[in-house]
Design an enzyme around this catalytic site. Structure first.
Site, PDB file in Angstrom:
ATOM      1  N   ASP A   1       0.819  -1.210   0.000  1.00  0.00           N
ATOM      2  CA  ASP A   1       0.000   0.000   0.000  1.00  0.00           C
ATOM      3  C   ASP A   1       0.855   1.263   0.000  1.00  0.00           C
ATOM      4  OD1 ASP A   1      -1.847  -2.056   0.460  1.00  0.00           O
ATOM      5  OD2 ASP A   1      -3.131  -0.777   1.666  1.00  0.00           O
TER       6      ASP A   1
ATOM      7  N   ARG B   1      -1.141   4.474  17.292  1.00  0.00           N
ATOM      8  CA  ARG B   1      -1.401   5.477  16.259  1.00  0.00           C
ATOM      9  C   ARG B   1      -1.066   6.902  16.695  1.00  0.00           C
ATOM     10  NH1 ARG B   1      -0.352   1.515  13.650  1.00  0.00           N
ATOM     11  NH2 ARG B   1      -1.917   0.423  12.419  1.00  0.00           N
TER      12      ARG B   1
ATOM     13  N   ASP C   1      -8.111   3.668  11.807  1.00  0.00           N
ATOM     14  CA  ASP C   1      -6.804   4.315  11.792  1.00  0.00           C
ATOM     15  C   ASP C   1      -6.816   5.657  11.093  1.00  0.00           C
ATOM     16  OD1 ASP C   1      -5.530   2.435  13.307  1.00  0.00           O
ATOM     17  OD2 ASP C   1      -4.722   1.307  11.627  1.00  0.00           O
TER      18      ASP C   1
ATOM     19  N   SER D   1      -4.918  -9.773   7.382  1.00  0.00           N
ATOM     20  CA  SER D   1      -3.938  -8.697   7.539  1.00  0.00           C
ATOM     21  C   SER D   1      -3.434  -8.671   8.976  1.00  0.00           C
ATOM     22  CB  SER D   1      -4.550  -7.345   7.167  1.00  0.00           C
ATOM     23  OG  SER D   1      -5.580  -6.998   8.076  1.00  0.00           O
TER      24      SER D   1
END
Length: 396
Positions: free
Chosen positions: A13, A93, A122, A174
């Protein structure tokens, strides 16, 4: 826009995003990588970013800050989202986004970009942090702008642009890893009836295969912060690393839940959080000796709010600042040691002690009459029963 700082991991990505940003906006891109204890080859990530076209690469070691300033406050708050999730990804995060802002400032960027999708949490966590810390920076979220739909689109784009893509079998789910946990979601896990695939867990031993002999571990706290394991003082990151090793060996910390995302969707998540599971249990044990009853009960009402704010991305919000200050105040005397027994997926408190504890063995003993005489209890009960007697007469 002069320059963009991209939160970069080196995966498919963000490798595609790096090239897409340059192609779409025509400005230099700085690749930013945060080391939160994910155990990656960061030198290889650095080289790949340059090979993919990054003007500059910034790697920030935020492992100690992550554990000290985010993980440990959450543990002392007993922050658990929806009864099970210890917030490993959610806590990482804001520290990553804060370091991204710092990297953008130091490299002269006036925009930041991230690779979070338009369906998850996120994107919210990254962008709320940037909004709080650097409201002047523009935020670019490619997954909300481009026409790509899925992995096949990204692979085709990578091939057209000569972007190096790892030649490995695609996992049927994932993953995201840091010093606190590993998360698994998507793919085969999207059916909440199906158990996790055999061999999926990378960190913890299958509890059925864990050692047949239990292990005892002593965890020492000072002012609510874990500072030593089995008498050895360790830095925050190293202490969590040690707790992780102990918990993983004994199969502790696996969680499989369906959670409510902030954006309104339900999501099935599977987590491994071995060390934090142990530390939170030990912290509860030391608190049981050291906190006043009403403070302890009030503090527990704050835990769900703390967890919700973390999960939803409001770490740097004013209400979170107030909440963290309140919780920090409760931890001034949370000092002592808890002893835990680890055995086949379970951690159990088997001892606790504190030099500043409120527990008074003589006062509670059945063999003494200090402080409270048995006759005093009659009056206490009579007063407490007044309203119950009144209600009872009305309903008779």
């Amino acid at each position: 826009m002069k320059k963009i700082a991209l939160a970069y991991s080196g995966g498919l990505d963000t490798s595609v995003i790096l090239t897409w940003l340059k192609e779409t906006y025509g400005v230099p891109v700085v690749a930013f990588v945060a080391d939160v204890g994910q155990n990656e080859d960061l030198a290889a990530v650095h080289e790949k970013a340059l090979a993919t076209g990054a003007t500059e690469v910034v790697i920030a070691d935020v492992r100690e800050a992550f554990v000290r300033d985010y993980v440990f406050p959450a543990l002392s708050a007993h922050a658990v989202y929806e009864g099970a999730y210890l917030l490993g990804t959610s806590l990482a995060r804001p520290v990553i986004a804060k370091a991204l802002v710092a990297a953008a400032r130091s490299t002269g960027c006036d925009a930041v970009a991230h690779g979070a999708t338009g369906k998850g949490n996120d994107q919210v966590r990254f962008e709320l942090t940037v909004a709080a810390l650097a409201p002047d920076l523009r935020v670019i979220a490619p997954w909300r702008e481009w026409s790509f739909v899925g992995r096949s689109d990204l692979l085709a784009y990578a091939e057209r642009h000569g972007i190096p893509v790892p030649v490995t079998a695609e996992k049927p789910y994932s993953m995201d890893a840091n010093a606190m946990h590993i998360s698994y979601e998507g793919g085969v896990l999207e059916d909440p009836w199906q158990p996790p695939p055999a061999g999926m867990f990378l960190w913890t031993t299958d509890p059925e295969q864990a050692p047949d002999e239990p292990a005892l571990v002593d965890i020492t706290f000072e002012a609510g912060v874990p500072v030593a394991i089995d008498g050895e003082a360790l830095s925050p990151f190293r202490l969590l690393e040690r707790a992780n090793a102990l918990g993983a060996r004994h199969g502790i910390g696996r969680v499989d839940i369906v959670e409510n995302r902030f954006i309104g969707l339900k999501s099935r998540g599977v987590y491994e959080t071995p060390g934090a599971t142990i530390l939170m249990l030990a912290h509860r044990a030391v608190e049981s000796l050291t906190l006043d009853r009403e403070v302890a009960h009030f503090k527990e009402t704050l835990a769900p709010k703390f967890a919700e704010l973390v999960y939803n991305g409001f770490w740097f919000a004013p209400e979170m600042e107030l909440l963290r200050a309140t919780l920090a105040h409760t931890q001034r005397n949370v000092t002592g040691t808890a002893r835990l027994k680890l055995y086949k997926g379970a951690a159990q408190v088997v001892g606790r002690k504190s030099p500043v504890g409120l527990y008074d063995a003589e006062a509670v003993s059945f063999e003494t009459r200090t402080q409270v005489a048995p006759s005093d209890a009659g009056g206490f009960i009579a007063v407490q029963a007044l309203r119950l007697r009144q209600a009872g007469r009305l309903s008779a």
